[in-house]
Design a protein around this motif. Structure first.
Motif, short mmCIF file in Angstrom:
data_model
loop_
_atom_site.label_atom_id
_atom_site.label_comp_id
_atom_site.label_asym_id
_atom_site.label_seq_id
_atom_site.Cartn_x
_atom_site.Cartn_y
_atom_site.Cartn_z
N GLU A 206 0.82 -1.21 0.00
CA GLU A 206 0.00 0.00 0.00
C GLU A 206 0.86 1.26 0.00
O GLU A 206 0.56 2.23 -0.73
CB GLU A 206 -0.92 0.01 1.22
N THR A 209 2.32 1.76 -3.40
CA THR A 209 1.29 2.25 -4.31
C THR A 209 1.07 3.75 -4.13
O THR A 209 0.93 4.50 -5.11
CB THR A 209 -0.03 1.49 -4.07
N ASN A 210 1.06 4.21 -2.88
CA ASN A 210 0.91 5.65 -2.63
C ASN A 210 2.06 6.45 -3.23
O ASN A 210 1.85 7.52 -3.83
CB ASN A 210 0.84 5.91 -1.12
N LYS A 212 3.95 5.53 -5.77
CA LYS A 212 3.82 5.47 -7.22
C LYS A 212 2.82 6.50 -7.73
O LYS A 212 3.00 7.08 -8.81
CB LYS A 212 3.37 4.07 -7.65
N ARG A 213 1.77 6.75 -6.96
CA ARG A 213 0.77 7.73 -7.38
C ARG A 213 1.39 9.11 -7.53
O ARG A 213 1.14 9.82 -8.51
CB ARG A 213 -0.38 7.76 -6.36
#
Length: 258
Positions: A206, A209-210, A212-213
């Protein structure tokens, strides 16, 4: 009792903890302070107003605390400050600061500095970094925590490299490198995220992913730099792992690699 080889030359005014060991032919100047359990190999020179913490390992032929390679330097008592539990390998050169900079060069804790690395005046290096052989910092460079510099990486003066960033072999860093980003190339460009490094430091899926955003906002959505920066700062409080972006962009002055 301090373990000093009989051929070492140590100024009587230097302050060494009783547990420090000093190898053959090492020279230590008058304004040097060295903390407990630091091991200094043979043929090392430690000069200037230099403070070294505890548990460091300094290998042969290192030169620490010499005056800056700056023609404007006029002998001012600027400093070199080294933290704790660092490994500093052969032929490294760390210079003191300048009065036109912050007045000191600083290195944090638990850094792994390989052979022939150069840290110029007024650099600030965080903790838990790895500098591979022949990596060199020009003056006034700021390196965050957990950064990895590949061998022969060169960093231009006043550049800022954010936490957990990584440079590839022989990268030429001419602008700032945001946190978590991999930089590669003679004029360094972004080459994705340091994903493997994040996994090794136990970042969750998670969290990655944050990160990468925000990487996509900066590099994949076609935004100009000012708009991308504003959006990233606005989102930086949404998760703890993103907070470093706000600090990074606050101090970034050269713009980022694109």
């Amino acid at each position: 009792m301090t373990q000093i080889h009989p051929t070492a030359i140590i100024d009587p005014k230097a302050e060494l903890d009783s547990s420090v060991s000093v190898g053959a032919y090492t020279v230590i100047g008058a304004n040097v302070q060295i903390g407990a359990n630091t091991n200094i190999g043979p043929h090392v020179v430690i000069d200037g107003h230099t403070t070294i913490g505890t548990g460091n390992r300094i290998f042969q032929f290192a030169s620490l605390g010499a005056i800056p390679q700056d023609k404007k330097y006029r002998g001012e008592p600027t400093r070199l400050i080294i933290g704790n539990n660092n490994t500093i390998r052969e032929f490294t050169t760390f210079n003191t600061g300048t009065v036109t900079g912050i007045g000191e060069t600083r290195i944090g804790d638990d850094n792994w500095i390989m052979a022939y690395v150069h840290l110029a005046h007024d650099c600030v290096v965080g903790s838990h970094t790895v500098f591979a052989n022949n990596a060199s910092l020009a003056g006034h460079v700021v390196i965050g925590d957990y950064v990895i510099l590949g061998g022969f990486s060169l960093v231009h003066q006043f550049c800022n490299i954010g936490n957990y960033a990584m440079t590839a072999f022989a990268a030429g860093v001419h602008k700032d490198v945001p946190p978590y980003v991999m930089a590669a190339g003679y004029r360094a460009e972004p080459a994705g995220l340091n994903t493997e490094g994040l996994r090794r430091h136990n970042f969750t899926a998670e969290q990655i992913t944050n990160i990468k955003r925000l990487y996509k906002i900066l590099y994949r959505q076609g935004l100009n730099y000012a708009d991308a920066k504003a959006r990233i700062i606005a989102e930086a409080d949404s998760a703890p792992e993103l907070h470093v972006f706000k600090e990074f962009f606050t101090h970034s002055t050269r713009g980022v690699i694109r």
